[in-house]
Scaffold this active site. Sequence first.
Site, PDB file in Angstrom:
ATOM      1  N   ASP A 216       0.872  -1.286   0.066  1.00 50.63           N
ATOM      2  CA  ASP A 216      -0.017   0.049   0.045  1.00 50.63           C
ATOM      3  C   ASP A 216       0.680   1.406   0.038  1.00 50.63           C
ATOM      4  OD1 ASP A 216      -2.669   1.022   0.505  1.00 50.63           O
ATOM      5  OD2 ASP A 216      -1.773   1.852   2.273  1.00 50.63           O
ATOM      6  N   GLU A 265      14.526 -15.541   0.488  1.00 43.92           N
ATOM      7  CA  GLU A 265      15.291 -16.518   1.400  1.00 43.92           C
ATOM      8  C   GLU A 265      14.123 -17.581   1.196  1.00 43.92           C
ATOM      9  OE1 GLU A 265      15.814 -14.595   5.275  1.00 43.92           O
ATOM     10  OE2 GLU A 265      17.094 -13.080   4.165  1.00 43.92           O
TER      11      GLU A 265
HETATM   12  C1  NOJ Z   1      -4.440   3.016  -0.965  1.00 38.59           C
HETATM   13  C2  NOJ Z   1      -5.824   2.104  -0.485  1.00 38.59           C
HETATM   14  O1  NOJ Z   1      -5.845   1.325  -1.534  1.00 38.59           O
HETATM   15  C3  NOJ Z   1      -6.709   3.012  -0.019  1.00 38.59           C
HETATM   16  O2  NOJ Z   1      -7.905   2.271   0.065  1.00 38.59           O
HETATM   17  C4  NOJ Z   1      -6.320   3.470   1.186  1.00 38.59           C
HETATM   18  O3  NOJ Z   1      -7.275   4.543   1.744  1.00 38.59           O
HETATM   19  C5  NOJ Z   1      -4.974   4.482   1.027  1.00 38.59           C
HETATM   20  N1  NOJ Z   1      -3.943   3.474   0.356  1.00 38.59           N
HETATM   21  C6  NOJ Z   1      -4.240   4.503   2.380  1.00 38.59           C
HETATM   22  O4  NOJ Z   1      -3.965   3.413   3.058  1.00 38.59           O
END
Ligand code: NOJ
Length: 549
Positions: A216, A265
Amino acid sequence: MTQHLAAPAAPASGTHTDWWRGAVIYQVYPRSFADGNGDGMGDLDGVRARLPYLRDLGVDAVWLSPFYSSPQADAGYDVADYRAIDPMFGSLLDADALLRDAHDLGLRVIVDLVPNHSSDQHDWFQRALREGPGSPLRERYHFRTGKGEHGELPPNDWESVFGGPAWTRTPDGEWYLHLFAPAQPDFNWEHPAVHDEFRSILRFWLDMGVDGFRVDVAHGLVKAEGLPDIGRSDQLKLLGNDVMPFFDQDGVHEIYRSWRKVLTEYAGERILVAEAWTPTVERAAAYVRQDEMHQAFNFQYLGTHWDAAELREVIDASLAAMRPVGAPATWVLSNHDVTRHATRFANPPGLGTQLRTAGDRALGLRRARAATLLMLALPGSAYVYQGEELGLPDVTELPDEVRQDPSFVRASGQDGFRDGCRVPIPWTTEGSSYGFGAGGSWLPQPTGWGELSVQAQTGDPASTLELYRSALAVRREQPGLGAGDSLEWLEAPEGVLAFRRESFVCTANTTGAAVRIAVPGRILLSNAEVETADGKVELPADTTVWWAV
Ligand code: NOJ
């Protein structure tokens, strides 16, 4: 280097398959996929019970959005404990059972990793707050004194992606940085403890047997030195178009090199997938250099309209950008952050990826089906978001009082309509929450949802579900589909895309009218009835055809 005795990743360790290069990866948004315990909220048991559905659909892997312990300020993208499952989703035992079942069915499982920020309920952050200014725990986040005579102004002018300032003041007067909601404080990736912690979290899940991580905000971890002002107040417009002092900084790549070493690993070809919103596909390619991640989402493709010229440009640019780094291109049309493509294509172009208007639903669905066949014919890996195989539209009529997206609450008047693509999906034509679970559903499902259910579409050759099933079956059999890094464009009338890959040809008519072309071969699949006569074929409006040649 140690080989860990991890729970085996599917299918068998030891064989090198590069499975991910052409994989079709299905995104499960756990809240909204299937509810095993009838509390109105999807869960791991629900996902586990539906794994045979995913196997039969024909996907290679499942990516699960976050299920970790979380106060759910941003639907789980605010993690309080990275090694625990939130009770609303189940337990570690449920996760283990899900992984084992998936692997037994030949499905890989990728989990979401959220390293840019934690929840404000994370133990480190809570301790940092309690211990006050000067606490070593504060160094693991970005705490600063404010500007102004009494420190009453934020330390810089950065805006949160969800609207409003990216800083919140604590009762003791210091400010902390959060690029998203205030409940999502950003980690300080200059701190070695943060690095150690995330390598340990990676190992925890690799030991559990996951096949990889969708990372993310992969472009956000490192901030420009000194956290410099941007000097503009319309920063949301710059996101994804410019390099910002908090996004796509070169320093992030060192982190992924160290993570790649951890993954190697482990047996079983585990992968890292970057959610990196970069200004260009070339900058996205930097995340998937040989010693970094394996794939990066192609958001340029997601943002492309149903327009042959635009599509061709993005396809060419994507393939060209990935070729030098040896990574597969990826393709995606929908996810949990944008309006479903059946609704985007139902509206006039140029409105962005967060829409409130239903538009012309029949047109949107026709284009969505054609766009899917085009996507699944391209070389590389494709991502499918739960429910798109049912042709679901976005639920644009959700009343404001039921919306839960923090960006809706915070952005006051800006984008923030992500709830519309997160409505629990329909499995049956009738019954409580249309088979989603034995109880209700955490976001209201619209009337008529049952007509779009898995049950309603199964066995109907004209349905979108059967189109996806057929497409994925053909993709598995047809040499060249999904593989490789290039395609050969064929001459085609304006508004039509035609390309060849080995013994396969794809033609896509993006215009609103029928177009006649020479028959390239034998029809394998099409999203609409197609007639051939005298060596010519009439491609109906918004139709993609797959041909064997
Ligand atoms: C991207 C994620 O897909 C989204 O849903 C989220 O709100 C933001 N990153 C923050 O983590």
